[in-house]
Motif scaffolding. Structure first.
Motif, short mmCIF file in Angstrom:
data_model
loop_
_atom_site.label_atom_id
_atom_site.label_comp_id
_atom_site.label_asym_id
_atom_site.label_seq_id
_atom_site.Cartn_x
_atom_site.Cartn_y
_atom_site.Cartn_z
N PHE A 196 0.83 -1.21 0.00
CA PHE A 196 0.00 0.00 0.00
C PHE A 196 0.86 1.26 0.00
N ALA A 197 1.95 1.23 0.76
CA ALA A 197 2.82 2.40 0.83
C ALA A 197 3.63 2.60 -0.45
N ASP A 201 1.71 7.22 -6.41
CA ASP A 201 0.98 8.34 -5.82
C ASP A 201 -0.31 8.59 -6.58
N ILE A 202 -1.37 8.84 -5.83
CA ILE A 202 -2.67 9.11 -6.43
C ILE A 202 -2.94 10.59 -6.37
N LEU A 203 -3.98 11.01 -7.06
CA LEU A 203 -4.27 12.44 -7.15
C LEU A 203 -4.63 13.00 -5.78
N PRO A 204 -4.24 14.23 -5.50
CA PRO A 204 -4.50 14.81 -4.17
C PRO A 204 -5.98 14.83 -3.83
N GLU A 205 -6.87 15.06 -4.81
CA GLU A 205 -8.28 15.17 -4.47
C GLU A 205 -8.88 13.83 -4.08
N PRO A 212 0.27 10.57 0.43
CA PRO A 212 1.55 9.85 0.25
C PRO A 212 2.44 9.91 1.48
N TRP A 213 2.54 11.06 2.14
CA TRP A 213 3.41 11.16 3.30
C TRP A 213 2.93 10.27 4.45
N PHE A 214 1.61 10.10 4.56
CA PHE A 214 1.10 9.26 5.64
C PHE A 214 1.32 7.78 5.32
N ARG A 215 1.22 7.40 4.05
CA ARG A 215 1.47 6.02 3.67
C ARG A 215 2.92 5.62 3.92
N ARG A 216 3.83 6.57 3.80
CA ARG A 216 5.24 6.28 4.12
C ARG A 216 5.44 6.09 5.62
N LEU A 273 -2.23 22.28 0.14
CA LEU A 273 -2.30 21.02 -0.62
C LEU A 273 -3.72 20.48 -0.72
N GLY A 274 -4.67 21.24 -0.18
CA GLY A 274 -6.05 20.79 -0.22
C GLY A 274 -6.40 19.78 0.86
#
Length: 489
Positions: A196-197, A201-205, A212-216, A273-274
């Motif tokens: 999963f990590a 990277d998927i779209l911010p929305e 992405p930073w949380f998946r790391r 970053l929304g």
């Protein structure tokens, strides 16, 4: 009355010459029984006359006469009389205002009328009427608070369920007990977390609560992830403050839980970053102030995100991401106390051994292969973050370590249930440089390691108890060894 019926009754008498129940005619025996030939001179019996009369009374299909109308104004028919399909007349409406049908009459699918609601407020259906899947209504709860199902309902029973078993009978297949998992490690699928990590990277929305930073960061909740990244997570207020005070250079960032920020209209306030922004919880302000004083990066995340980073069910709302580092023990000291850990797998025990070693001025810990990783979150929590203040090495071959320590003049002392001496009975000259060997919680210390050790000791205690917990035994030996070395000085 006919003359035939007024004729005098005849009495037929027959005399049996053979045994009772056995015919005298040889043709009646065996499978080749011949049909009886009527005697032309025999007189007609009464039973035969009645059979003839009944046959004469039967009428042909066309001679059947219909009976007049019955009380309900409908035509009544004989039991054996057949009616054509068009002649069937429906009965009038019944008391509920529905059409009543004969038992044998067929109705078209559209003519089927449902019965009104029953006492429970549910629709009642005829036994033969089919209902669509969406029309199936479940029955209410039964006395035990469980959903009751009909006879035709296919519901897989859970393991241990037996609807035919009474309460006072023994249960041979019991359901597993629901145990509390508070303050226990959460089991994680390491491969799933890593995949999963590592996903693109998927779209911010569409990131939602998994940017992405949380998946790391989620990678650090697994053993493989900590080894790959060279980082670990320290959680809890006391643990984070301990690392802030003594290992500030290892801290990468601190993450605290917070409440979502909203504007005047109740809408979430977003950053550049929304992503949603959060305000730290009030009880975490003292720890946040210490981190700000030490100039450490602070990140406020949601409580749900912090719970996913934690290894416990009940979190304290703060974790620190740190670099994995350790100090190698100095084997050349003139006085030294070391601990060799053989296959200790309980993180709590290893964390307690770290705290005991720090409390009695131990020179270090050597962790053998097969033991729990010292950067495991529960080891870090069990040592209250002090494990970094004790020099240690991990994943060592203890046979090589023992041979190496012998070259430095160490005495290897193994704990053994079959030992016949206490620590105080060993010659003082052998206790200047000591390495204790402690083993697995269940199997104990490996016998080969005991054989190559210099001494074996047993802790004096009551015969009612076979052995002590490995961390407790290590604490007692460390305390006695500290007193002996103080006397040697």
């Amino acid at each position: 009355m006919t003359e035939e019926n007024n004729s005098p009754k005849h009495v037929v008498r027959q005399t049996f010459t053979g045994k009772f129940g056995v015919s005298d005619d040889p043709a009646d025996h065996g499978f080749g029984r011949r049909p009886e030939v009527p005697d032309p001179d025999a007189k007609e019996t009464r039973s035969e006359r009645r059979a003839y009369e009944r046959s004469q009374e039967r009428k042909s299909f066309g001679d059947r006469e219909r009976k007049p109308f019955n009380r309900d104004g409908e035509r009544s028919f004989d039991r054996g009389e057949r009616r054509s399909f068009g002649d069937r007349e429906r009965k009038p409406f019944n008391r509920d205002g529905e059409r009543s049908f004969d038992r044998g009459e067929r109705r078209s699918f559209g003519d089927r009328e449902r019965r009104p609601f029953n006492r429970d407020g549910e629709r009642s259906f005829y036994r033969g009427e089919r209902r669509s899947f969406g029309d199936r209504e479940r029955r209410p709860f039964n006395r035990d608070g469980e959903r009751s199902f009909g006879k035709d309902s296919r519901r897989p029973r859970r393991f241990g369920d037996n609807p035919f078993q009474e309460d006072d009978r023994p249960i041979f297949r019991q359901k597993p007990e629901n145990k509390s998992i508070d303050d226990e490690e959460i089991v994680r699928d390491e491969d799933a977390v890593l995949n999963f990590a590592d996903s693109p990277d998927i779209l911010p929305e569409s990131t939602g609560s998994n940017p992405p930073w949380f998946r790391r960061l989620l990678v650090l909740t697994t053993e493989k992830g900590r080894e790959r990244e060279g980082k670990f997570i320290a959680e809890g207020v006391r643990v984070v403050e301990e690392i802030l005070a003594n290992h500030l250079d290892l801290i990468i960032g601190i993450y605290v839980a917070g409440k979502r920020k909203v504007d005047e209209n109740g809408e979430a306030i977003l950053n550049s970053l929304g992503e949603e922004t959060y305000e730290a919880l009030a009880n975490l302000q003292p720890t946040i102030e210490k981190a700000r004083t030490a100039k450490v990066d602070i990140h406020v995340i949601s409580e749900e995100q912090l719970k996913r980073l934690s290894s416990t069910v009940t979190t304290q709302g703060v974790v620190a991401v740190c670099r994995s580092a350790s100090t190698k023990p100095n084997y050349e000291k003139s006085r030294s106390i070391l601990t060799l850990v053989d296959a200790v797998q309980d993180p709590g025990n290893l964390g307690a051994i770290f705290r005991t070693s720090l409390g009695f001025n131990s020179s270090g810990i050597i962790i053998g292969k097969g033991s729990v990783n010292p950067f495991n979150p529960k080891v870090v929590r069990g040592s209250s973050g002090t494990f970094l203040r004790v020099p240690f090495e991990k994943d060592r071959d203890l046979i090589e370590v023992i041979n190496e320590l012998h070259s430095f003049g160490y005495t290897i002392i193994a704990t053994d249930l079959h030992g016949k001496q206490s620590l105080a009975e060993i010659e003082p000259r052998k206790l200047r440089k000591v390495a204790f060997l402690v083993g697995n919680e269940g199997a104990g210390t490996d016998q080969h390691l005991i054989d190559i050790s210099d001494e074996t000791v047993k802790i004096p205690m009551s015969s009612d108890l076979e052995s002590l917990n490995v961390s407790v035994a290590h604490g007692i030996l460390s305390y006695e060894m500290a007193k002996i070395q103080k006397d040697l000085a």
